[in-house]
Design a protein around this motif. Structure first.
Motif, PDB file in Angstrom:
ATOM      1  N   GLY A 176       3.007  -6.368  -7.351  1.00  0.00           N
ATOM      2  CA  GLY A 176       3.691  -5.332  -8.118  1.00  0.00           C
ATOM      3  C   GLY A 176       2.824  -4.613  -9.126  1.00  0.00           C
ATOM      4  O   GLY A 176       3.286  -3.658  -9.769  1.00  0.00           O
ATOM      5  N   ARG A 177       1.569  -4.998  -9.302  1.00  0.00           N
ATOM      6  CA  ARG A 177       0.687  -4.369 -10.288  1.00  0.00           C
ATOM      7  C   ARG A 177      -0.412  -3.601  -9.567  1.00  0.00           C
ATOM      8  O   ARG A 177      -0.974  -4.072  -8.579  1.00  0.00           O
ATOM      9  CB  ARG A 177       0.072  -5.427 -11.214  1.00  0.00           C
ATOM     10  N   ALA A 178      -0.726  -2.408 -10.079  1.00  0.00           N
ATOM     11  CA  ALA A 178      -1.755  -1.563  -9.470  1.00  0.00           C
ATOM     12  C   ALA A 178      -3.124  -2.214  -9.613  1.00  0.00           C
ATOM     13  O   ALA A 178      -3.461  -2.764 -10.669  1.00  0.00           O
ATOM     14  CB  ALA A 178      -1.750  -0.184 -10.101  1.00  0.00           C
ATOM     15  N   VAL A 179      -3.905  -2.155  -8.534  1.00  0.00           N
ATOM     16  CA  VAL A 179      -5.280  -2.664  -8.568  1.00  0.00           C
ATOM     17  C   VAL A 179      -6.227  -1.556  -8.138  1.00  0.00           C
ATOM     18  O   VAL A 179      -5.849  -0.623  -7.430  1.00  0.00           O
ATOM     19  CB  VAL A 179      -5.443  -3.892  -7.656  1.00  0.00           C
ATOM     20  N   ASP A 180      -7.473  -1.686  -8.563  1.00  0.00           N
ATOM     21  CA  ASP A 180      -8.495  -0.687  -8.251  1.00  0.00           C
ATOM     22  C   ASP A 180      -8.932  -0.867  -6.798  1.00  0.00           C
ATOM     23  O   ASP A 180      -9.418  -1.939  -6.420  1.00  0.00           O
ATOM     24  CB  ASP A 180      -9.686  -0.879  -9.194  1.00  0.00           C
ATOM     25  N   PRO A 181      -8.784   0.182  -5.958  1.00  0.00           N
ATOM     26  CA  PRO A 181      -9.177   0.035  -4.544  1.00  0.00           C
ATOM     27  C   PRO A 181     -10.674   0.148  -4.295  1.00  0.00           C
ATOM     28  O   PRO A 181     -11.101   0.130  -3.140  1.00  0.00           O
ATOM     29  CB  PRO A 181      -8.418   1.171  -3.857  1.00  0.00           C
ATOM     30  N   GLY A 182     -11.481   0.285  -5.347  1.00  0.00           N
ATOM     31  CA  GLY A 182     -12.918   0.276  -5.151  1.00  0.00           C
ATOM     32  C   GLY A 182     -13.546   1.652  -5.155  1.00  0.00           C
ATOM     33  O   GLY A 182     -12.967   2.643  -5.623  1.00  0.00           O
ATOM     34  N   SER A 183     -14.762   1.713  -4.616  1.00  0.00           N
ATOM     35  CA  SER A 183     -15.538   2.958  -4.612  1.00  0.00           C
ATOM     36  C   SER A 183     -14.868   4.025  -3.758  1.00  0.00           C
ATOM     37  O   SER A 183     -13.955   3.740  -2.974  1.00  0.00           O
ATOM     38  CB  SER A 183     -16.945   2.690  -4.073  1.00  0.00           C
ATOM     39  N   PHE A 217       0.835  -1.198   0.000  1.00  0.00           N
ATOM     40  CA  PHE A 217       0.000   0.000   0.000  1.00  0.00           C
ATOM     41  C   PHE A 217       0.870   1.249   0.000  1.00  0.00           C
ATOM     42  O   PHE A 217       1.999   1.251   0.518  1.00  0.00           O
ATOM     43  CB  PHE A 217      -0.893   0.024   1.247  1.00  0.00           C
ATOM     44  N   GLY A 218       0.322   2.315  -0.547  1.00  0.00           N
ATOM     45  CA  GLY A 218       1.010   3.600  -0.542  1.00  0.00           C
ATOM     46  C   GLY A 218       0.068   4.734  -0.189  1.00  0.00           C
ATOM     47  O   GLY A 218      -1.035   4.837  -0.743  1.00  0.00           O
ATOM     48  N   ARG A 269       5.787  10.235  -3.213  1.00  0.00           N
ATOM     49  CA  ARG A 269       5.361  10.396  -4.606  1.00  0.00           C
ATOM     50  C   ARG A 269       4.562  11.666  -4.825  1.00  0.00           C
ATOM     51  O   ARG A 269       4.042  11.911  -5.913  1.00  0.00           O
ATOM     52  CB  ARG A 269       4.496   9.201  -5.021  1.00  0.00           C
ATOM     53  N   GLY A 270       4.431  12.481  -3.781  1.00  0.00           N
ATOM     54  CA  GLY A 270       3.631  13.696  -3.854  1.00  0.00           C
ATOM     55  C   GLY A 270       3.104  14.034  -2.481  1.00  0.00           C
ATOM     56  O   GLY A 270       3.653  13.608  -1.463  1.00  0.00           O
ATOM     57  N   SER A 271       2.010  14.756  -2.429  1.00  0.00           N
ATOM     58  CA  SER A 271       1.396  15.133  -1.153  1.00  0.00           C
ATOM     59  C   SER A 271       0.748  13.907  -0.511  1.00  0.00           C
ATOM     60  O   SER A 271       0.043  13.139  -1.185  1.00  0.00           O
ATOM     61  CB  SER A 271       0.354  16.229  -1.384  1.00  0.00           C
ATOM     62  N   ALA A 272       0.981  13.699   0.769  1.00  0.00           N
ATOM     63  CA  ALA A 272       0.425  12.536   1.468  1.00  0.00           C
ATOM     64  C   ALA A 272      -1.098  12.521   1.369  1.00  0.00           C
ATOM     65  O   ALA A 272      -1.759  13.555   1.502  1.00  0.00           O
ATOM     66  CB  ALA A 272       0.849  12.548   2.930  1.00  0.00           C
ATOM     67  N   LEU A 273      -1.636  11.325   1.091  1.00  0.00           N
ATOM     68  CA  LEU A 273      -3.093  11.124   1.004  1.00  0.00           C
ATOM     69  C   LEU A 273      -3.730  12.123   0.049  1.00  0.00           C
ATOM     70  O   LEU A 273      -4.812  12.666   0.309  1.00  0.00           O
ATOM     71  CB  LEU A 273      -3.723  11.223   2.399  1.00  0.00           C
ATOM     72  N   ASP A 274      -3.057  12.357  -1.047  1.00  0.00           N
ATOM     73  CA  ASP A 274      -3.552  13.290  -2.057  1.00  0.00           C
ATOM     74  C   ASP A 274      -4.925  12.839  -2.551  1.00  0.00           C
ATOM     75  O   ASP A 274      -5.123  11.674  -2.898  1.00  0.00           O
ATOM     76  CB  ASP A 274      -2.557  13.338  -3.224  1.00  0.00           C
ATOM     77  N   ARG A 322      -2.489   4.144  -3.203  1.00  0.00           N
ATOM     78  CA  ARG A 322      -2.030   3.153  -4.160  1.00  0.00           C
ATOM     79  C   ARG A 322      -2.084   1.772  -3.528  1.00  0.00           C
ATOM     80  O   ARG A 322      -1.677   1.582  -2.388  1.00  0.00           O
ATOM     81  CB  ARG A 322      -0.603   3.471  -4.614  1.00  0.00           C
ATOM     82  N   VAL A 323      -2.596   0.796  -4.297  1.00  0.00           N
ATOM     83  CA  VAL A 323      -2.618  -0.602  -3.872  1.00  0.00           C
ATOM     84  C   VAL A 323      -1.957  -1.415  -4.978  1.00  0.00           C
ATOM     85  O   VAL A 323      -2.361  -1.336  -6.144  1.00  0.00           O
ATOM     86  CB  VAL A 323      -4.051  -1.112  -3.639  1.00  0.00           C
ATOM     87  N   LEU A 324      -0.922  -2.164  -4.621  1.00  0.00           N
ATOM     88  CA  LEU A 324      -0.197  -3.001  -5.569  1.00  0.00           C
ATOM     89  C   LEU A 324      -0.336  -4.458  -5.157  1.00  0.00           C
ATOM     90  O   LEU A 324      -0.044  -4.816  -4.017  1.00  0.00           O
ATOM     91  CB  LEU A 324       1.284  -2.620  -5.602  1.00  0.00           C
ATOM     92  N   ALA A 325      -0.783  -5.294  -6.078  1.00  0.00           N
ATOM     93  CA  ALA A 325      -0.869  -6.738  -5.859  1.00  0.00           C
ATOM     94  C   ALA A 325       0.163  -7.401  -6.760  1.00  0.00           C
ATOM     95  O   ALA A 325       0.068  -7.308  -7.991  1.00  0.00           O
ATOM     96  CB  ALA A 325      -2.271  -7.250  -6.172  1.00  0.00           C
TER      97      ALA A 325
END
Length: 613
Positions: free
Chosen positions: A17-24, A5-6, A121-126, A12-15
């Protein structure tokens, strides 16, 4: 499946090493809330507020459960152990390597500052700053980033690599233009590159910004640094500039040293036991990472005594002073935040020797919050904050950067204080309580009838406050044998009269601890006084509270969070848990129940409390 997680940037959620959709959106808010408080419980109420602000639907609890189920599917087959339900909230368990924020802290503590900063990677919890719970967490992460960045830049300057860091320092100062330590480091980097005129321009820009935004001048340390630059000739650009009196330039974050204030209360002379607790607290305050510790426990557990005792042992670790402040007045009411800050400033800096003038000169003092942060800059001090009830009372006192530490004593858990080391203070062991009694009334008297001494301290619930109250009475009643005195404490209704005879403030404090609760929790405490014993089950509590077990669980968890109940045994299912009310509070609740004339609707029975701690 490996899931990482990021939050040091967009979520960001990586499974594998690949990005996955975290949902609604709401599922993402829930995930961000759990990740920003990783490995700590986030209460159900906090989650509901984050998801729906002040207008939750009637199905809020069910909806949260649905979102959690979705997250468990997202994080894979180990989700049952990764996201757990605990005491009216949820915990997301993750290792340091699986969450960038934890990895950042780990690398920063290890001294790999450049690697730690590279995780951002930028502003936290952007994208989530509109949610108050997440905005508070993001601001905490921002402050931590700035502290690590300043430490990294300081190390680069010490190694003579200031010129190479100028561009990055300029970028960060543009985002935080009023942060003085950062500005001073930027000026030092410019001087190392032989760009003294630009360093002077940075100071002038900051001076104007402080005057315009805050009505304040630059700090004395920064003003001295500026004057040292004015006295130096322009150095060659090929080498570093070292202003006259090089201490400010070499370590611009360190203020002038003066005798360190030590304004702690006297170390409790009869402090007994708590060896493990003292060790854990001192390690939390002197180790790497967050230097914020929260000591919680019921009224009378000895939280303040522990904090003061540990602080007395740490003089060598905090050369700039050890301070103590109470957040409650003599009447038990909360003190205004500015009054607390001014007390700390007066203690830390008598006469205001390092405080800048206010915008209109000496007659108008600066904002105490700004002045307090200024005093903390570059110092290593320890502050003991006593008797906090809510997070908002503590936050203005916490250092935004630097090496100072804060220990807070509180009955509630203050779970909104992120990254705090938490120390729950249980009652003493029976042996410790008897030893404390012996130190106060005489070892010979206790050893002559150790069995009676043990029963006396058990009657107090093994709380240090109760033992001290008993000791005060026994010191006066020197002619009364311990065996006779223990008989006085067998009547629960007489216990409070016996203990509070010499200190009427105890009843006042008990009344305050109950009176400040929400109405439903207040009533629950008094109704639990109808139980025959202070140890009870959920079924017995639901009966005496006259509500369904589900509603009773929520009330009991509110009281657990306020340290008005404990769970002596290990974790278990709700219907098998034994709850316990501390002895002094139970005596108070029994007294109130007797006065009201109420009776328990069903017989209440539970095994007598056994104190084998």
């Amino acid at each position: 499946m490996t899931v990482r997680f990021g939050i040091l940037g967009p979520l960001r959620v990586l499974a594998n090493g690949r990005a996955v959709d975290p949902g609604s959106r709401k599922q993402q808010v829930l995930l961000a809330a759990l990740l920003s408080h990783a490995n700590a419980r986030v209460s159900f109420d906090s989650l509901v507020e984050a998801l729906w602000d002040d207008a939750p639907p009637r199905t809020a609890r069910k909806n949260v459960q649905v979102y959690v189920s979705g997250l468990r599917r997202l994080v894979g087959p180990e989700s049952g152990s990764r996201i757990s339900h605990q005491s009216g909230g949820y915990v997301l368990h993750t290792a340091d390597g699986d969450l960038d924020a934890l990895c950042f802290e780990q690398r920063a503590r290890a001294g790999a500052l450049g690697e730690a900063l590279g995780l951002w990677r930028g502003s936290a919890l952007d994208g989530f700053r509109d949610v108050p719970l997440l905005d508070a967490a993001a601001q905490r992460l921002d402050r931590r980033f700035l502290g690590v960045f300043e430490d990294w830049l300081d190390a680069e300057l010490a190694a003579g690599r200031g010129p190479a860091a100028i561009d990055r320092a300029t970028e960060i100062t543009q985002q935080h233009p009023l942060r003085e330590r950062l500005r001073m480091l930027q000026m030092t980097a410019l001087c190392q590159a032989g760009r003294r005129s630009e360093a002077l321009a940075v100071y002038d820009e900051l001076r104007q910004a402080l005057a315009h935004e805050l009505g304040l001048p630059p700090s004395p340390a920064l003003a001295r640094f500026y004057r040292s630059l004015l006295c130096e000739p322009e150095p060659p650009r090929s080498g570093p500039a070292v202003p006259a009196g090089s201490a400010p330039a070499a370590r611009p974050d360190r203020p002038d040293r003066r005798p360190a204030p030590n304004l702690l209360p006297t170390d409790p002379p009869a402090f007994t036991g708590r060896t493990a607790a003292v060790r854990r607290l001192t390690e939390a305050l002197t180790g790497g990472g967050s230097r914020l510790a929260v000591v919680t426990g019921p009224l009378g557990a000895g939280k303040t005594a522990l904090a003061v005792h540990a602080a007395h042992r740490l003089g060598g670790h905090f050369p700039d002073g050890r301070l103590f402040v109470r957040l409650r007045g003599e009447d038990g009411r909360p003190r205004p935040p500015d009054e607390v800050l001014r007390q700390l400033l007066a203690a830390a800096d008598p006469g205001g020797r390092t405080a800048p003038l206010g915008p209109s000169g000496p007659s108008q003092p600066p904002d105490p919050r700004w002045a307090w942060q200024l005093w903390l800059t570059g110092r290593r001090a320890l502050v003991v904050v006593d008797d906090a009830r809510r997070e908002s009372e503590v936050r203005p006192l916490l250092p935004e950067a630097g090496e100072s530490a804060v220990v807070v004593t509180a009955r509630p858990g203050l779970i909104g204080l992120e990254c705090a080391h938490r120390l729950w203070l249980p009652p003493l062991t029976a042996e410790e309580a008897v030893d404390l009694l012996g130190r106060m009334i005489g070892t010979a008297r206790v050893e002559a009838d150790r069995e009676s001494a043990g029963r006396i301290v058990r009657a107090t619930g093994l709380l240090p406050l109760g033992v001290r109250l008993v000791a005060d009475r026994l010191a006066f009643l020197r002619h009364v044998p311990l065996s006779e005195y223990r008989a006085r404490l067998t009547d629960g209704r007489a216990l409070l009269d016996e203990l509070c005879g010499g200190d009427p403030l105890v009843r006042v404090r008990l009344a305050e601890s109950v009176g400040e609760l929400p109405e439903a929790a207040h009533r629950a405490v008094l109704r639990l006084g109808l139980l025959a014993r202070p140890v009870f089950t959920l079924e017995q509590a639901a009966a005496v509270l006259e509500c369904a077990p589900g509603a009773a669980v929520r009330l009991l968890e509110d009281l657990l969070e306020a340290s008005l109940l404990t769970v002596p045994s290990a974790e278990g299912l709700a219907h098998t848990v034994r709850y316990e009310m501390p002895a002094l509070l139970y005596a108070y609740a029994r007294e109130r129940a007797a006065r009201s004339g109420e009776r328990a609707p069903v017989p209440a029975s539970a095994p007598a409390p056994v104190y084998h701690r």
